[in-house]
Each structure stands twice: as C-alpha cells, then as structure tokens.
Design a protein around this motif. Structure first.
Motif, PDB file in Angstrom:
ATOM      1  N   SER A 189      20.230   7.908 -59.798  1.00 22.16           N
ATOM      2  CA  SER A 189      20.634   8.425 -61.114  1.00 22.16           C
ATOM      3  C   SER A 189      19.426   9.095 -61.757  1.00 22.16           C
ATOM      4  O   SER A 189      18.287   8.947 -61.278  1.00 22.16           O
ATOM      5  N   PHE A 190      19.683   9.837 -62.822  1.00 20.47           N
ATOM      6  CA  PHE A 190      18.567  10.356 -63.629  1.00 20.47           C
ATOM      7  C   PHE A 190      19.076  10.524 -65.055  1.00 20.47           C
ATOM      8  O   PHE A 190      19.849  11.429 -65.357  1.00 20.47           O
ATOM      9  N   GLU A 191      18.654   9.584 -65.924  1.00 20.48           N
ATOM     10  CA  GLU A 191      19.188   9.514 -67.284  1.00 20.48           C
ATOM     11  C   GLU A 191      18.054   9.238 -68.255  1.00 20.48           C
ATOM     12  O   GLU A 191      16.968   8.834 -67.859  1.00 20.48           O
ATOM     13  N   THR A 198      18.953  21.742 -70.272  1.00 23.32           N
ATOM     14  CA  THR A 198      20.333  22.030 -69.861  1.00 23.32           C
ATOM     15  C   THR A 198      20.841  20.968 -68.881  1.00 23.32           C
ATOM     16  O   THR A 198      22.041  20.805 -68.713  1.00 23.32           O
ATOM     17  N   LEU A 199      19.914  20.267 -68.221  1.00 22.11           N
ATOM     18  CA  LEU A 199      20.301  19.300 -67.183  1.00 22.11           C
ATOM     19  C   LEU A 199      21.126  18.173 -67.786  1.00 22.11           C
ATOM     20  O   LEU A 199      20.686  17.516 -68.724  1.00 22.11           O
ATOM     21  N   PRO A 200      22.320  17.917 -67.233  1.00 29.68           N
ATOM     22  CA  PRO A 200      23.087  16.775 -67.752  1.00 29.68           C
ATOM     23  C   PRO A 200      22.502  15.454 -67.254  1.00 29.68           C
ATOM     24  O   PRO A 200      21.876  15.405 -66.197  1.00 29.68           O
ATOM     25  N   ASP A 220      25.028   9.307 -60.956  1.00 27.71           N
ATOM     26  CA  ASP A 220      25.178   9.255 -59.502  1.00 27.71           C
ATOM     27  C   ASP A 220      24.916  10.662 -58.976  1.00 27.71           C
ATOM     28  O   ASP A 220      25.667  11.582 -59.295  1.00 27.71           O
ATOM     29  N   ARG A 221      23.838  10.801 -58.210  1.00 19.12           N
ATOM     30  CA  ARG A 221      23.508  12.125 -57.704  1.00 19.12           C
ATOM     31  C   ARG A 221      23.030  12.016 -56.268  1.00 19.12           C
ATOM     32  O   ARG A 221      22.766  10.912 -55.767  1.00 19.12           O
ATOM     33  N   ILE A 222      22.895  13.168 -55.642  1.00 22.99           N
ATOM     34  CA  ILE A 222      22.285  13.211 -54.316  1.00 22.99           C
ATOM     35  C   ILE A 222      20.772  13.152 -54.500  1.00 22.99           C
ATOM     36  O   ILE A 222      20.239  13.758 -55.431  1.00 22.99           O
ATOM     37  N   ALA A 235      16.154   5.127 -60.214  1.00 28.38           N
ATOM     38  CA  ALA A 235      16.249   5.651 -61.576  1.00 28.38           C
ATOM     39  C   ALA A 235      15.568   7.009 -61.673  1.00 28.38           C
ATOM     40  O   ALA A 235      15.799   7.762 -62.622  1.00 28.38           O
ATOM     41  N   SER A 236      14.717   7.297 -60.705  1.00 26.72           N
ATOM     42  CA  SER A 236      14.004   8.582 -60.653  1.00 26.72           C
ATOM     43  C   SER A 236      13.213   8.608 -59.355  1.00 26.72           C
ATOM     44  O   SER A 236      12.959   7.549 -58.744  1.00 26.72           O
ATOM     45  N   VAL A 237      12.779   9.786 -58.953  1.00 26.48           N
ATOM     46  CA  VAL A 237      11.896   9.885 -57.788  1.00 26.48           C
ATOM     47  C   VAL A 237      10.605   9.111 -58.078  1.00 26.48           C
ATOM     48  O   VAL A 237      10.065   8.417 -57.204  1.00 26.48           O
ATOM     49  N   GLN A 238      10.133   9.219 -59.332  1.00 24.90           N
ATOM     50  CA  GLN A 238       8.882   8.540 -59.697  1.00 24.90           C
ATOM     51  C   GLN A 238       8.969   7.038 -59.411  1.00 24.90           C
ATOM     52  O   GLN A 238       8.063   6.440 -58.813  1.00 24.90           O
ATOM     53  N   ALA A 239      10.068   6.416 -59.869  1.00 27.46           N
ATOM     54  CA  ALA A 239      10.204   4.961 -59.750  1.00 27.46           C
ATOM     55  C   ALA A 239      10.341   4.542 -58.283  1.00 27.46           C
ATOM     56  O   ALA A 239       9.798   3.513 -57.861  1.00 27.46           O
ATOM     57  N   PRO A 241       8.880  16.227 -52.927  1.00 28.20           N
ATOM     58  CA  PRO A 241       9.656  17.279 -53.585  1.00 28.20           C
ATOM     59  C   PRO A 241      11.057  16.743 -53.856  1.00 28.20           C
ATOM     60  O   PRO A 241      11.626  16.057 -53.000  1.00 28.20           O
ATOM     61  N   ASN A 242      11.577  17.009 -55.036  1.00 30.24           N
ATOM     62  CA  ASN A 242      12.963  16.617 -55.342  1.00 30.24           C
ATOM     63  C   ASN A 242      13.852  17.798 -54.970  1.00 30.24           C
ATOM     64  O   ASN A 242      13.932  18.781 -55.703  1.00 30.24           O
ATOM     65  N   LYS A 243      14.456  17.708 -53.789  1.00 28.38           N
ATOM     66  CA  LYS A 243      15.267  18.828 -53.284  1.00 28.38           C
ATOM     67  C   LYS A 243      16.645  18.727 -53.916  1.00 28.38           C
ATOM     68  O   LYS A 243      17.391  17.799 -53.623  1.00 28.38           O
ATOM     69  N   LEU A 283       8.571  18.328 -58.008  1.00 28.85           N
ATOM     70  CA  LEU A 283       7.505  17.808 -57.138  1.00 28.85           C
ATOM     71  C   LEU A 283       6.892  16.604 -57.830  1.00 28.85           C
ATOM     72  O   LEU A 283       6.286  16.727 -58.898  1.00 28.85           O
ATOM     73  N   ILE A 284       7.113  15.453 -57.230  1.00 31.56           N
ATOM     74  CA  ILE A 284       6.650  14.199 -57.826  1.00 31.56           C
ATOM     75  C   ILE A 284       5.557  13.645 -56.909  1.00 31.56           C
ATOM     76  O   ILE A 284       5.798  13.435 -55.709  1.00 31.56           O
ATOM     77  N   THR A 285       4.379  13.438 -57.452  1.00 29.05           N
ATOM     78  CA  THR A 285       3.264  12.928 -56.643  1.00 29.05           C
ATOM     79  C   THR A 285       2.592  11.761 -57.359  1.00 29.05           C
ATOM     80  O   THR A 285       2.643  11.681 -58.590  1.00 29.05           O
TER      81      THR A 285
END
Ligand SMILES: O=c1[nH]c(=O)c2[nH]c(=O)[nH]c2[nH]1
Length: 306
Positions: free
Chosen positions: A159-161, A170-172, A176-178, A229-233, A257-259, A291-293
């Motif tokens: 998810s990303f909220e 603009t991002l909702p 539940d996402r890929i 919850a995020s790529v970071q987490a 990278p968040n593709k 891009l999360i590093t």
C-alpha cells in the motif's frame, strides 16, 4: 597526482570438472593497480614500473587455472589482489571487481543435467575488494559483496497512504498496489588487517557463499511477505534482517527503483471499473521510476571484526 590503471572487462569462464557433474563460474573482472611508482608513467612517460594491462589480464587466467577458491568471488578477488601486492613490491594497492553471470543447470526429463546450463536472468553477483599494504607486512582489506538487477514483482500486499497531499499531488492513496523493483544491494565486511600469507585462510573463515544466498533469500522473503507500507519501510526490514543474521556484516545498502504499474482507467468504456480494488489491468511504466535508497549500519559495539 593519483591514478589507477589495469584491465577491465576480462571475461573468464571456469569449468569445474572434478566430477562428471560440471559446475561453471562465468565472470567479468576488473583489476586495477595503484602506487606512487606509477606516477612517472603519467608525468614522465616512463613505463619502467608499468605492469602491462595485458599481463594483468593473463594473471587473471593463470590464477583461475590454479586457484582453489574461484567459486567464492570474495576469496578469488582477494587472491588476485594479493598476488599483485606479493609479486610487485612497488604496487601499493590492488582493486578488483568481479561480476558473476548466471548459469542455471538445465533440467532434462525431470533430471538435473550434468553439463548443460541456461541463463535464467540478468541478475548478477558482484564483489569489490580493495587490498592495500598495511602495518607489519599485513594487508588492509575493504570488501563489499553485492546483488545487482534482481527484478521482482508482487501483485498485492503493498500500500502507499498517508503521504503529503498538497496542490502538487495527483497520486491517489492506495491500499493495494503492485510493487516491483530491480534490487541492487551491497553489504560491507568489517575486516582487521590480515597477514599476507594467511590472507585466504583468514578470509575463508567467513562463509561468503552462504551469506550471499542468505541476503538474497532475505531480500526475496521480505519482499514477498512484508505487508509493505512503502518501499522505504520494506527496504529497512531487508537490511536490518541481514545485519542481525550475520555478525561480519558492518553495513547494508539497497537501491530500489519503484517500478510503477498504474491501473488503467477504463471507465470511459461502458463504465468499466478498473481502479483501486477493481484493478487487474495495469500499464507498466518504463520511466520514470521512484528511487529509494538507504544504507543501514550496525549499531556501534555490536560488530564482529574477523
Ligand atoms: O513506496 C513508495 N514510496 C514513496 O516515497 C513513493 N512516492 C510515490 O509517488 N510512490 C511511492 N511509493
């Protein structure tokens, strides 16, 4: 001035034929030398100290012929680097990078084949070692192992909220996402200076191949099982687990990278629902990616120096 020089992109395939079940190590090697004696090759056009890059290439092949540790990149790279320091008294440092390319054993009629392989992906294993002359004839070693280009995707469990919403957004929010990324990860070892003649046996106490397999497994398991919850987490969990698992690892870095795969809005066609919980047709976005590093270091005082 400072300079390093040597051979890059030395391609080498070692076939292990000790049993009829052959094994292969397919690699690309970079081997660079440094030392103040090389300065005059730049400033005075003197090649007197120069070990030809052609000889550097030959040395890689000869060492691969006789080495007992080709299948452990960390040890083979150390063997190559140490060779140049042992052989040429004026070489002060050797920097070796090895990329290992994948060959998976073929399964024919349900049985692993003895001597046939296929390329099962672009992912590579890499090592980067810097060996220098240290105090009392010892060698100081900086060693980093890596996974590059491990492409992964999960279809739910991400998810990303609750991110910043303002007039640029603009991002909702999405429950539940890929999630898809191409993993680049590296981990650094904490090594005390070692006696040159014991270099391989000392380094050999670290189970480098098991560590590589384990970091790769942790990366995949965390990616698959984390309710992200995020790529970071998710990244942080991957790195922290490998630091906890292996006392020799000092620091772990990931670049993820968040593709993006965005659900296609099909509402124009007879009101077709394909957004949020209705999504199952997505458009993979080639560019841009997030891009999360991050680099996660071991807490001070918990380190195990070899
Ligand atoms: O996991 C994510 N982290 C972000 O920082 C971010 N930013 C964004 O647009 N999507 C995502 N996803």
């Amino acid at each position: 001035m400072t300079g390093v020089y040597g051979k890059d992109k030395v391609r080498l395939l070692k076939v292990h034929k000790d049993t009829k079940v052959h094994r292969v190590d397919d690699m690309t090697i970079r081997c660079l030398l440094s030392g103040s004696s090389f300065t005059t090759s730049y400033t005075e056009a003197s090649n007197k100290a120069v070990v030809a890059t052609d000889s550097v290439k030959n040395t890689c092949y000869i060492l691969a012929k006789n080495s007992k540790v080709v299948d452990t990149l960390e040890l083979f790279s150390a063997e190559i680097a140490n060779h140049f320091l042992n052989t040429y008294s004026w070489v002060e440092g050797a920097h070796v990078t090895i990329i290992r390319h994948r060959w998976a054993r073929m399964v024919i009629d349900g049985k692993p084949h003895n001597h046939s392989f296929w390329r099962d992906g672009d992912e590579t294993r890499q090592v980067d070692i810097n060996v220098k002359r240290g105090p009392n004839g010892r060698r100081t070693i900086e060693l980093k192992s890596a996974i590059k280009d491990l492409l992964v995707l999960k279809t739910t469990g991400s998810s990303f909220e609750d991110f910043v919403r303002d007039e640029y957004t603009t991002l909702p929010e999405v429950k539940d996402r890929i999630l898809s990324t191409s993993v680049d990860a590296n981990w650094e070892f904490n090594l005390a200076p070692v006696q040159t003649e014991n270099l391989l046996s000392t380094l050999g106490q670290i189970p480098f191949n098991n560590i590589f397999d384990s970091v790769r497994d942790v990366t995949c398991k965390t990616f698959a099982e984390d309710e992200s919850a995020s790529v970071q987490a998710t990244l942080y969990k991957m790195a922290a687990t490998s630091i906890a698992n292996w006392k020799w690892i000092e620091r772990v870095s990931y670049a993820l990278p968040n593709k993006h795969f965005f659900p296609v809005d099909l509402s124009y066609f007879r009101g077709t629902k394909n957004l949020q919980e209705h999504a199952d047709v997505y458009q993979p976005l080639a560019d841009p990616s997030g891009l999360i590093t991050a680099t996660i270091a071991r807490s001070p005082g918990t380190s195990a120096r070899l």
